[in-house]
Design a protein around this motif. Structure first.
Motif, PDB file in Angstrom:
ATOM      1  N   MET A 178      46.849 -43.169 -30.835  1.00 45.13           N
ATOM      2  CA  MET A 178      45.680 -42.283 -30.888  1.00 45.13           C
ATOM      3  C   MET A 178      45.666 -41.371 -29.680  1.00 45.13           C
ATOM      4  O   MET A 178      45.985 -41.778 -28.573  1.00 45.13           O
ATOM      5  CB  MET A 178      44.385 -43.111 -30.951  1.00 45.13           C
ATOM      6  N   SER A 179      45.270 -40.127 -29.866  1.00 50.09           N
ATOM      7  CA  SER A 179      45.255 -39.170 -28.770  1.00 50.09           C
ATOM      8  C   SER A 179      44.169 -39.518 -27.770  1.00 50.09           C
ATOM      9  O   SER A 179      43.096 -40.012 -28.119  1.00 50.09           O
ATOM     10  CB  SER A 179      45.019 -37.753 -29.313  1.00 50.09           C
ATOM     11  N   GLU A 180      44.443 -39.238 -26.513  1.00 50.87           N
ATOM     12  CA  GLU A 180      43.471 -39.452 -25.451  1.00 50.87           C
ATOM     13  C   GLU A 180      42.370 -38.406 -25.538  1.00 50.87           C
ATOM     14  O   GLU A 180      41.220 -38.666 -25.214  1.00 50.87           O
ATOM     15  CB  GLU A 180      44.195 -39.372 -24.100  1.00 50.87           C
ATOM     16  N   SER A 181      42.701 -37.199 -25.946  1.00 51.03           N
ATOM     17  CA  SER A 181      41.733 -36.111 -25.976  1.00 51.03           C
ATOM     18  C   SER A 181      42.023 -35.192 -27.146  1.00 51.03           C
ATOM     19  O   SER A 181      43.160 -34.939 -27.481  1.00 51.03           O
ATOM     20  CB  SER A 181      41.804 -35.311 -24.660  1.00 51.03           C
ATOM     21  N   THR A 182      40.966 -34.750 -27.774  1.00 52.18           N
ATOM     22  CA  THR A 182      41.130 -33.767 -28.846  1.00 52.18           C
ATOM     23  C   THR A 182      40.467 -32.448 -28.482  1.00 52.18           C
ATOM     24  O   THR A 182      40.433 -31.530 -29.284  1.00 52.18           O
ATOM     25  CB  THR A 182      40.527 -34.303 -30.159  1.00 52.18           C
ATOM     26  N   THR A 183      39.925 -32.374 -27.261  1.00 50.83           N
ATOM     27  CA  THR A 183      39.271 -31.157 -26.792  1.00 50.83           C
ATOM     28  C   THR A 183      40.063 -30.587 -25.631  1.00 50.83           C
ATOM     29  O   THR A 183      40.266 -31.261 -24.620  1.00 50.83           O
ATOM     30  CB  THR A 183      37.824 -31.451 -26.337  1.00 50.83           C
ATOM     31  N   LEU A 184      40.482 -29.358 -25.762  1.00 53.14           N
ATOM     32  CA  LEU A 184      41.237 -28.728 -24.681  1.00 53.14           C
ATOM     33  C   LEU A 184      40.323 -28.410 -23.508  1.00 53.14           C
ATOM     34  O   LEU A 184      39.250 -27.823 -23.690  1.00 53.14           O
ATOM     35  CB  LEU A 184      41.870 -27.426 -25.181  1.00 53.14           C
ATOM     36  N   PRO A 185      40.724 -28.758 -22.284  1.00 56.24           N
ATOM     37  CA  PRO A 185      39.944 -28.332 -21.127  1.00 56.24           C
ATOM     38  C   PRO A 185      39.984 -26.811 -20.989  1.00 56.24           C
ATOM     39  O   PRO A 185      40.919 -26.154 -21.460  1.00 56.24           O
ATOM     40  CB  PRO A 185      40.631 -29.019 -19.948  1.00 56.24           C
ATOM     41  N   LEU A 186      38.980 -26.263 -20.349  1.00 57.01           N
ATOM     42  CA  LEU A 186      38.795 -24.809 -20.275  1.00 57.01           C
ATOM     43  C   LEU A 186      40.046 -24.088 -19.807  1.00 57.01           C
ATOM     44  O   LEU A 186      40.446 -23.059 -20.364  1.00 57.01           O
ATOM     45  CB  LEU A 186      37.617 -24.493 -19.340  1.00 57.01           C
ATOM     46  N   HIS A 187      40.723 -24.619 -18.788  1.00 47.65           N
ATOM     47  CA  HIS A 187      41.827 -23.883 -18.175  1.00 47.65           C
ATOM     48  C   HIS A 187      43.060 -23.813 -19.070  1.00 47.65           C
ATOM     49  O   HIS A 187      43.983 -23.043 -18.789  1.00 47.65           O
ATOM     50  CB  HIS A 187      42.190 -24.505 -16.823  1.00 47.65           C
ATOM     51  N   MET A 188      43.108 -24.598 -20.163  1.00 52.02           N
ATOM     52  CA  MET A 188      44.272 -24.609 -21.043  1.00 52.02           C
ATOM     53  C   MET A 188      44.032 -23.872 -22.367  1.00 52.02           C
ATOM     54  O   MET A 188      44.928 -23.832 -23.207  1.00 52.02           O
ATOM     55  CB  MET A 188      44.683 -26.057 -21.333  1.00 52.02           C
ATOM     56  N   ARG A 189      42.873 -23.319 -22.556  1.00 53.33           N
ATOM     57  CA  ARG A 189      42.539 -22.733 -23.855  1.00 53.33           C
ATOM     58  C   ARG A 189      43.222 -21.377 -24.043  1.00 53.33           C
ATOM     59  O   ARG A 189      43.195 -20.516 -23.160  1.00 53.33           O
ATOM     60  CB  ARG A 189      41.027 -22.600 -24.002  1.00 53.33           C
ATOM     61  N   ARG A 190      43.827 -21.222 -25.199  1.00 56.38           N
ATOM     62  CA  ARG A 190      44.526 -19.978 -25.551  1.00 56.38           C
ATOM     63  C   ARG A 190      44.157 -19.579 -26.975  1.00 56.38           C
ATOM     64  O   ARG A 190      43.727 -20.399 -27.781  1.00 56.38           O
ATOM     65  CB  ARG A 190      46.036 -20.167 -25.479  1.00 56.38           C
ATOM     66  N   ALA A 191      44.390 -18.311 -27.266  1.00 60.89           N
ATOM     67  CA  ALA A 191      44.254 -17.784 -28.630  1.00 60.89           C
ATOM     68  C   ALA A 191      45.581 -17.126 -28.967  1.00 60.89           C
ATOM     69  O   ALA A 191      45.766 -15.928 -28.768  1.00 60.89           O
ATOM     70  CB  ALA A 191      43.104 -16.781 -28.718  1.00 60.89           C
ATOM     71  N   GLY A 192      46.550 -17.941 -29.424  1.00 55.80           N
ATOM     72  CA  GLY A 192      47.890 -17.414 -29.656  1.00 55.80           C
ATOM     73  C   GLY A 192      48.557 -17.081 -28.335  1.00 55.80           C
ATOM     74  O   GLY A 192      48.686 -17.930 -27.454  1.00 55.80           O
ATOM     75  N   PHE A 193      48.936 -15.809 -28.172  1.00 52.01           N
ATOM     76  CA  PHE A 193      49.569 -15.386 -26.918  1.00 52.01           C
ATOM     77  C   PHE A 193      48.560 -15.171 -25.795  1.00 52.01           C
ATOM     78  O   PHE A 193      48.935 -15.099 -24.625  1.00 52.01           O
ATOM     79  CB  PHE A 193      50.319 -14.060 -27.126  1.00 52.01           C
ATOM     80  N   ASP A 194      47.305 -15.038 -26.143  1.00 55.23           N
ATOM     81  CA  ASP A 194      46.290 -14.597 -25.185  1.00 55.23           C
ATOM     82  C   ASP A 194      45.488 -15.762 -24.619  1.00 55.23           C
ATOM     83  O   ASP A 194      45.319 -16.792 -25.278  1.00 55.23           O
ATOM     84  CB  ASP A 194      45.313 -13.627 -25.868  1.00 55.23           C
ATOM     85  N   PRO A 195      44.949 -15.582 -23.414  1.00 55.49           N
ATOM     86  CA  PRO A 195      43.968 -16.553 -22.933  1.00 55.49           C
ATOM     87  C   PRO A 195      42.755 -16.546 -23.861  1.00 55.49           C
ATOM     88  O   PRO A 195      42.453 -15.531 -24.497  1.00 55.49           O
ATOM     89  CB  PRO A 195      43.599 -16.023 -21.535  1.00 55.49           C
TER      90      PRO A 195
END
Length: 398
Positions: free
Chosen positions: A1-18
């Motif tokens: 089972m995954s430890e986290s299913t929510t990306l922390p703010l600093h890792m969030r991307r939209a494809g190529f873009d932040p």
């Protein structure tokens, strides 16, 4: 089972873009406190000039906190174990200790030394293109090209047997996956150290002409076995993960921007500028190492007390209009010198000359060999939960 299913703010991307929220953060307050995947909070710095200030100041923003404290989400380690983890790791040290370690390695990563490797890297690239051509279209560009090339290069440079690649690639992928259970990531870290310790012991007994052999021969009296293990581990992981993801994600970016791909194909002399622009625009490393404040500081108008963690968003800083005009556009003609994709200051990536050389050889060679290269699948599978961003696979045809 995954430890986290929510990306922390600093890792969030939209494809190529932040993630758009990060772009808004840069335009508005410029800094925000957020919850990390490590079980504590940190400040996220987003503006180009502020990021350079943090990365360039090791006195107020220290790297040496890492490995000195127990992470609240990780199994407990003894002080002796923590000291072993710190040893040789340039990312968890400050000057003068960082200066001492880096001094042993810098001569091996000069442009002059890298040029000696150029014929061998060219041969490795051509061999993998030959294999792709023999196997036939379609192919997974990640497993057949982007991943094996930098893995083989760093193995030859360090003195790591390439036959061990599947194990070290599996371990490094797990180490960088923030969705994996902490226990599994710690186990992968311990396995990596045990593997490198065994390799270092063999090299100490019979040092070769590779980098680790050189360190043993020329600096064996100055570096402990734990330091050699730390250096080897860091270079092995950083040496293949970052460049592999740049080759995979960079090829996807070119295929999604056919005008830019055609520019590079028709004018391969632009490759140096193209590599810099791809590094800036993609910024596969989200933040680099977290820093800890050693005194009260003020960043973007925010006062931060001593003993707090600060993280720098490299992708958002590299899209800052303060760096260049029209930063959201991929424009290979300009070359984005001054970007922070490799960091800044004394911790600027040691292997940057090697990574640049691998990319400046690999991208044009791929386009020459397969002038009709195209995507097979319209949707890409991104490595969203990885500390180093990229694509898990890339199906292409020609």
């Amino acid at each position: 089972m995954s430890e986290s299913t929510t990306l922390p703010l600093h890792m969030r991307r939209a494809g190529f873009d932040p993630d758009p929220e990060l772009g808004e953060l840069r335009k508005d307050e410029g800094i925000r406190r957020f919850s990390t995947h490590l079980g504590f909070d940190a400040w996220l710095v987003t503006r180009y000039e502020d990021v350079r200030e943090v990365l360039g100041d090791t006195e107020r923003f220290s790297n040496a906190w890492q490995g000195r404290f127990q992470l609240p989400c990780a199994p407990a380690k003894s002080e002796e174990e923590l000291a072993a983890l710190r040893a040789g790791n340039l990312l968890s040290s400050d000057p003068p200790e960082h200066t001492r370690l880096r001094r042993f390695l810098t001569p091996e990563f000069t442009l002059r030394r890298m040029r000696r490797l150029e014929p061998r890297i060219t041969r490795i690239v051509e061999d993998h293109l030959d294999a792709m051509e023999r196997a036939g279209s379609p192919a997974d560009l990640v497993s057949s090209f982007a991943l094996p090339i930098p893995s083989l290069v760093i193995c030859e440079l360090l003195g790591v047997p390439y036959t061990d690649r599947e194990d070290f690639q599996r371990r490094s992928s797990l180490l960088l996956d923030v969705s994996a259970p902490v226990e599994e990531r710690v186990a992968a870290q311990d396995e990596s150290r045990a593997y490198m310790a065994e390799l270092v012991a063999r090299i100490q007994a019979d040092p070769g002409e590779d980098l680790l052999g050189m360190l043993v021969r020329e600096h064996g009296g100055d570096l402990t076995a734990n330091e050699l293990v730390g250096i080897g581990n860091l270079l092995l992981i950083a040496g293949h993960e970052t460049t592999a993801n740049m080759l995979g994600l960079g090829t996807l970016a070119l295929l999604r921007h056919p005008d830019q791909l055609e520019l590079l194909r028709k004018e391969p002399e632009r490759v140096d500028a193209a590599v810099e622009e791809l590094l800036r625009w993609l910024s596969v490393v989200h933040t680099g190492a977290f820093r800890m404040t050693t005194t009260e500081v003020e960043i973007a108008g925010q006062v931060i007390g001593p003993g707090e963690l600060v993280s720098c968003s490299l992708p958002v800083a590299n899209r800052d209009p303060a760096l260049l005009r029209d930063p959201e556009t991929l424009d290979l003609a300009r070359g984005a010198h001054g970007h922070v994709a490799f960091g800044h200051g004394v911790h600027h990536c040691l292997g940057a000359p090697l990574a640049r050389m691998e990319m400046r050889i690999a991208f044009p060679a791929l386009l020459r060999r397969f002038p009709e290269l195209r995507l097979v699948e319209s949707e890409a599978r991104f490595r969203s939960f990885s500390v180093v961003y990229g694509v898990t696979s890339l199906q292409v045809a020609w």
